[in-house]
Design an enzyme around this catalytic site. Structure first.
Site, PDB file in Angstrom:
ATOM      1  N   ASN A   1       0.834  -1.208   0.000  1.00  0.00           N
ATOM      2  CA  ASN A   1       0.000   0.000   0.000  1.00  0.00           C
ATOM      3  C   ASN A   1       0.866   1.253   0.000  1.00  0.00           C
ATOM      4  OD1 ASN A   1      -2.275  -1.338   2.523  1.00  0.00           O
ATOM      5  ND2 ASN A   1      -2.323  -1.569   0.301  1.00  0.00           N
TER       6      ASN A   1
ATOM      7  N   ASN B   1       3.289   2.518  -1.499  1.00  0.00           N
ATOM      8  CA  ASN B   1       3.776   3.277  -2.666  1.00  0.00           C
ATOM      9  C   ASN B   1       2.830   4.395  -3.032  1.00  0.00           C
ATOM     10  OD1 ASN B   1       1.667   1.810  -4.071  1.00  0.00           O
ATOM     11  ND2 ASN B   1       2.800   2.083  -5.973  1.00  0.00           N
TER      12      ASN B   1
ATOM     13  N   ASN C   1     -14.507  -2.666  -4.616  1.00  0.00           N
ATOM     14  CA  ASN C   1     -15.291  -3.760  -5.183  1.00  0.00           C
ATOM     15  C   ASN C   1     -16.716  -3.318  -5.479  1.00  0.00           C
ATOM     16  OD1 ASN C   1     -17.200  -5.019  -2.886  1.00  0.00           O
ATOM     17  ND2 ASN C   1     -15.306  -4.268  -1.991  1.00  0.00           N
TER      18      ASN C   1
ATOM     19  N   ARG D   1     -19.805  -0.920  -3.531  1.00  0.00           N
ATOM     20  CA  ARG D   1     -20.239   0.317  -4.195  1.00  0.00           C
ATOM     21  C   ARG D   1     -21.741   0.341  -4.413  1.00  0.00           C
ATOM     22  NH1 ARG D   1     -15.674   2.709  -7.775  1.00  0.00           N
ATOM     23  NH2 ARG D   1     -13.979   1.253  -7.500  1.00  0.00           N
TER      24      ARG D   1
ATOM     25  N   CYS E   1     -27.222   3.110 -12.606  1.00  0.00           N
ATOM     26  CA  CYS E   1     -28.011   3.380 -13.808  1.00  0.00           C
ATOM     27  C   CYS E   1     -27.335   2.833 -15.058  1.00  0.00           C
ATOM     28  CB  CYS E   1     -28.237   4.897 -13.980  1.00  0.00           C
ATOM     29  SG  CYS E   1     -29.597   5.541 -12.980  1.00  0.00           S
TER      30      CYS E   1
ATOM     31  N   CYS F   1     -14.821 -25.995 -19.453  1.00  0.00           N
ATOM     32  CA  CYS F   1     -14.095 -26.745 -20.486  1.00  0.00           C
ATOM     33  C   CYS F   1     -12.735 -26.140 -20.796  1.00  0.00           C
ATOM     34  CB  CYS F   1     -14.952 -26.719 -21.750  1.00  0.00           C
ATOM     35  SG  CYS F   1     -14.879 -28.238 -22.643  1.00  0.00           S
TER      36      CYS F   1
ATOM     37  N   CYS G   1     -32.854   3.100  -8.838  1.00  0.00           N
ATOM     38  CA  CYS G   1     -33.289   4.451  -8.455  1.00  0.00           C
ATOM     39  C   CYS G   1     -34.620   4.854  -9.069  1.00  0.00           C
ATOM     40  CB  CYS G   1     -32.205   5.489  -8.765  1.00  0.00           C
ATOM     41  SG  CYS G   1     -31.945   5.830 -10.509  1.00  0.00           S
TER      42      CYS G   1
END
Lengths: 622, 324
Positions: free
Chosen positions: A21, A23, A83, A87, A126, A138, A403
């Site tokens: 983290n 950097n 992720n 959100r 949306c 496969c 919404c």
């Protein structure tokens, strides 16, 4: 970043600090590794803005305590999540609480900031967001054509089979040919009592890279239009006994039990080097040996972790050997780790730019400068002379079920599909509602909760196993179901349409949801049409990260449609200049919330859906 | 390129960025030496970015004492007199920056920038100047250009809620990715003096207004012997007069450089922190590209203005000297 003295902030982050983290996450130092991000960040900010009021929550933002009432406290919410699931969750809560949300994401040199205000702009959902990349079974088990297929095989099949939960279903021996030998093959992976570890290792090696390949190779149909893989046997690659090998073995290497490594053991130091087939084979056997020799207790419980050096070495080696078999180029540990760990590359500069842009939008929100809200894209390549491109937000999507509460339609066989199928495949997987309440009219068909009594729980469990038309309140053609998530205060209405037949290939779930669009994951294989199931790289659908960097924008190909400033659905390039009173330090702003939810070390993901619709070009994912 | 490998510590720390620009670029960064003069908020952001990126060394020059204005926009300076008392801006920033990445050598250089000779500048690969007069900018740029080795030169300034970056990479060879292949490219940059001498009429009609406005202010401050930013609303009439003269001299319509923009830039004496982050981020990226020779650097001006939210690149170079 904030110089307003009256500001209060709440910060939520469930993660702890890791070396990688550092950097870019500059509020953290080496000495903070292992500590809570929320808490350390708070302390760091207070050092240069002591008058601020900051509350740090070391918690998951999806925790029920962060309910709509909680969100109603705020003037604005800033997301720095990594992720899709989180959100969407925050998006719904902000809509329910009617609090503006500033969303953002970065990947490498790309980044974006978007503003979402209920009723005025699109919500985060949306526009469809890309699903995590999955691969047909496969392809993974029989016909890999890319290195990533080998990684998924090595990680989710071989590693899982050898070191993971033995009771877990595993497709390792699934073949396109007959399954008659599979009963016998089940014993292969178990180490026999007192079996010499080197011998065990070679036996496994020969089985998965030699025998299995020979058997697969014998099926004519599969290889009609493809190159046959070559079986690889340990004796051919490493004729000598492992303990007698000379050259690269570090003889004085003391194996530190806390950082067990096959690479160290064999003197292969550089993670950027691409191993040969021989080196990969040695690592494979050495890693397997070390797992049994030093970490035996963990075997049977291990799941792949990208920060587990030995696991990464094993998976890289196994993937490389398989790749060699199928004529795919081998990769370095560094590259393999990135693929296996879904690592999102990140730099400090892009994050700094996006952070600045987030604050700029947040201030507009606090000042209620609605006309000035922008979605801003940070581009890697100059497009129309711009590196930072602002775009006016779109109006809400009238068919967004989140919404706009537009009902969805579901085609399903109501006499064959069970309520469980509906809950798993539609409600949870597609709609992202993890704690659903399902009603038919005033009848509760299913719900989750801590406050249910035994009778209710038994009732709902029974309902799950019933086919829809047999439910206490029968669900048939024309039924309208209501699905709610109490925490997200989301209500979704679904019109049920009965349909007898579904295409096994195109609609393997036996259901078709419409009125809800999900951007299709970019399929690189045409084979997917033949497969009923698919395997994701990483599996967990809540960690919906793209496996490859977003390389979305085609330079110089953006279409600019100039429009008068007004919130039409089309794109309008920026607004007319007007004085923005952005530096009024006397205002008494209330609270600002920043959410960081790094589930693992991966950083934010860029979503370029808006640009896609503007350019009508699909993202290149390889 | 180099035989030296990255250490295990570097590989762990820089993992996420090595995945962006590669180990080779990271190695070049670790051998690079940066000089920075004039440490306000934007430069502080830039310094933070390149220290995190892992450059070899960073040398800071700013002998001014710390004031409230300094720490209000510079997050490297804690608002605590016990910490900054008696120290120059460069000294306080140096202490803070060392903390971000112990593998980078951060140091302070005292003295007058313009009195230093070519030998001094030869120690660096990149020079970034801020808060200095147009004469000083030209001077430093020329000193850099006279050296046999290429020293990349940048200016960066933010006023109110706008920012400007100037880039001079002289003759720059770099590689860029086009779909699956790597292409070798080259760009020739004009010096700062050459760039600002380009007649205004030669620039595209829609060129960023900020370019012209900042040139007017630059000239004004120069003529009046002011420090950069040492300007107030009382100067507005004189500035507008100068603007008219410059536009006439350049055969440009005076309305091309809007009065309201000039007024805004005069009134807004302080930097606005989110703009510092944005501009400091862009600058950081550009310097990294220059050092690594990977990725197309911007040529040669960058502008950001909160008002329209655009980050715009302008190519201000004389067509005759231009060759790609």
């Amino acid at each position: 970043m904030v110089s307003e003295r009256q500001l209060e902030a709440i910060k939520i982050d469930m993660d702890t600090i890791e070396v990688s983290n550092l950097n870019r996450q500059f509020l953290f130092r080496q000495s903070h590794v292992g500590q809570s991000k929320a808490k350390v960040a708070r302390d760091a900010v207070l050092k240069f803005r002591p008058q601020m009021s900051i509350t740090a929550h070391h918690a998951n933002v999806k925790d029920p305590k962060f309910n709509v009432e909680f969100f109603k406290q705020f003037n604005v919410v800033l997301n720095g999540l990594d992720n899709l699931d989180a959100r969407r969750h925050v998006n719904r809560l902000c809509l329910a609480a009617d609090v503006p949300l500033v969303e953002s994401g970065t990947t490498g040199f790309l980044g974006q900031v978007t503003v979402h205000v209920k009723g005025k702009t699109e919500c985060y959902e949306c526009q469809p967001k890309p699903a995590p990349k999955t691969y047909p079974v496969c392809t993974i088990t029989s016909t890999p054509s890319k290195f990533v297929h080998c990684i998924v095989w090595a990680k989710d099949l071989l590693f899982a089979k050898l070191f993971g939960d033995k009771n877990q279903e595993n497709d390792l021996n699934v073949r396109s040919s007959d399954a008659s030998s599979s009963a016998h093959a089940e014993d292969v992976f178990v180490r026999r009592k007192d079996e010499d570890i080197d011998q065990y290792g070679r036996r496994i090696y020969d089985h998965v890279f030699g025998y299995n390949i020979e058997v697969a190779s014998s099926n004519e149909e599969t290889w009609k239009n493809r190159n046959r893989p070559k079986p690889i046997y340990s004796a051919d690659v490493m004729p000598e006994n492992l303990t007698e090998q000379n050259g690269n073995v570090a003889k004085n290497c003391v194996v530190d039990t806390s950082s067990v490594s096959a690479m160290a053991s064999l003197g292969l130091k550089n993670p950027q080097d691409t191993w040969t087939l021989l080196e990969s084979s040695r690592i494979f056997l050495e890693a397997l040996k070390l797992f049994f020799a030093k970490r035996e207790k963990e075997i049977g419980n291990l799941s792949f972790d990208k920060d587990d050096q030995l696991a990464v070495e094993f998976v890289t080696a196994a993937a490389n050997i398989r790749a060699a078999s199928f004529g795919i180029s081998l990769h370095s540990l560094f590259e393999a780790k990135g693929i296996a760990g879904n690592i999102v590359h990140a730099v400090a500069t892009t994050n700094a730019i996006i952070a600045g842009l987030i604050v700029i939008e947040a201030i507009k929100v606090l000042l209620k400068d609605t006309d000035k809200y922008r979605m801003t894209y940070c581009l890697e390549h100059i497009t129309k002379k711009m590196l930072l491109m602002p775009v006016e937000p779109y109006e809400p999507n009238k068919s967004c079920y989140v919404c706009s509460e537009t009902p969805l339609s579901l085609e399903i066989n109501t006499s064959r599909s069970k309520l469980r199928d509906f809950v798993e495949k539609i409600v949870k997987a597609k709609l992202g509602i993890n704690f659903p309440l399902i009603m038919h009219g005033s009848n509760l068909l299913y719900e989750v909760g801590d406050d249910l009594d035994e009778v209710e729980v038994a009732n709902y469990a029974a309902n799950l196993e019933k086919v829809l038309s047999q439910l206490p309140s029968p669900v048939t053609n024309g039924t309208m179901l209501t699905v709610e998530d109490l925490q997200q205060e989301l209500t979704c209405n679904i019109n049920i349409k009965h349909r007898e037949e579904f295409d096994e290939e195109k609609e393997p779930d036996g259901m078709l949801l419409s009125g809800w669009t999900q951007a299709p994951p970019a399929k690189d294989d045409k084979q997917s049409m033949n497969d009923k199931q698919s395997i994701g790289n990483g599996g967990d659908s809540s960690n919906a990260l793209q496996t490859e960097p977003a390389d979305a924008v085609k330079d110089g190909e953006m279409e600019e449609i100039s429009e008068p400033s007004g919130k039409k659905r089309k794109l309008s390039e920026g607004s007319k200049a007007s004085i923005l009173d952005a530096t009024d330090g006397t205002r008494n702003h209330k609270e600002v919330e920043k959410l960081d939810d790094d589930d693992d070390d991966d950083d934010d993901v860029v979503m370029f859906d808006d640009l896609d619709s503007m350019t009508n070009k699909k993202k290149r994912l390889q | 390129m180099d035989g030296e490998e990255l250490t295990e510590q570097e590989t762990a720390l820089y993992d996420r960025q090595i995945r962006v620009w590669g180990a080779d670029a990271q190695r070049r960064l670790s051998k690079s030496h940066i000089l920075v003069c004039g440490m306000k908020g934007t430069v502080a952001e830039f310094c933070k970015n390149i220290v995190l990126a892992g450059v070899g060394s960073l040398t800071l020059m700013d002998d001014r004492v710390v004031t409230e204005e300094a720490w209000s926009a510079n997050f490297l300076i804690p608002p605590d007199e016990n910490v900054y008392g008696g120290k120059t801006i460069a000294e306080v920033c140096c202490d803070s920056l060392k903390d971000f990445n112990p593998m980078v050598r951060v140091s302070v250089e005292k003295g007058d920038l313009s009195s230093l000779d070519g030998e001094f500048y030869d120690k660096f690969d990149v020079v970034v100047v801020s808060c200095c007069s147009v004469t000083t900018k030209k001077l430093i740029n020329e000193k850099c250009r006279k050296l046999s080795k290429r020293v990349a030169f940048y200016t960066v300034d933010c006023r109110d809620s706008c920012g400007e970056i100037f880039v001079d990479l002289q003759n720059h060879k770099y590689s860029k990715q086009k779909i699956e292949e790597t292409i070798e490219c080259q760009l020739r940059y004009p010096s700062f003096e050459e760039a600002i001498s380009v007649p205004w009429r030669a620039l595209p009609r829609k060129a960023s207004k900020l370019y012209f406005a900042l040139r007017v202010l630059e000239q004004f401050e120069e003529a009046e012997g002011r420090s950069p930013g040492e300007i107030s609303i009382a100067d507005l009439p004189a500035v507008l007069k100068l603007k008219k003269e410059l536009c006439e001299a350049n055969a440009l319509n005076a309305s091309h450089v809007t009065d309201s923009l000039l007024e805004r830039l005069i009134i807004g004496t302080r930097e606005f922190t989110p703009v510092c982050a944005v501009v400091g981020g862009i600058l950081g990226q550009e310097v990294i590209k220059a050092i690594s020779c990977k990725g197309e650097p911007l040529k040669n001006f960058f502008f950001f203005d909160i008002m329209d939210g655009k980050g715009v690149v302008e190519d201000v170079s004389s067509p005759k000297k231009e060759s790609k």
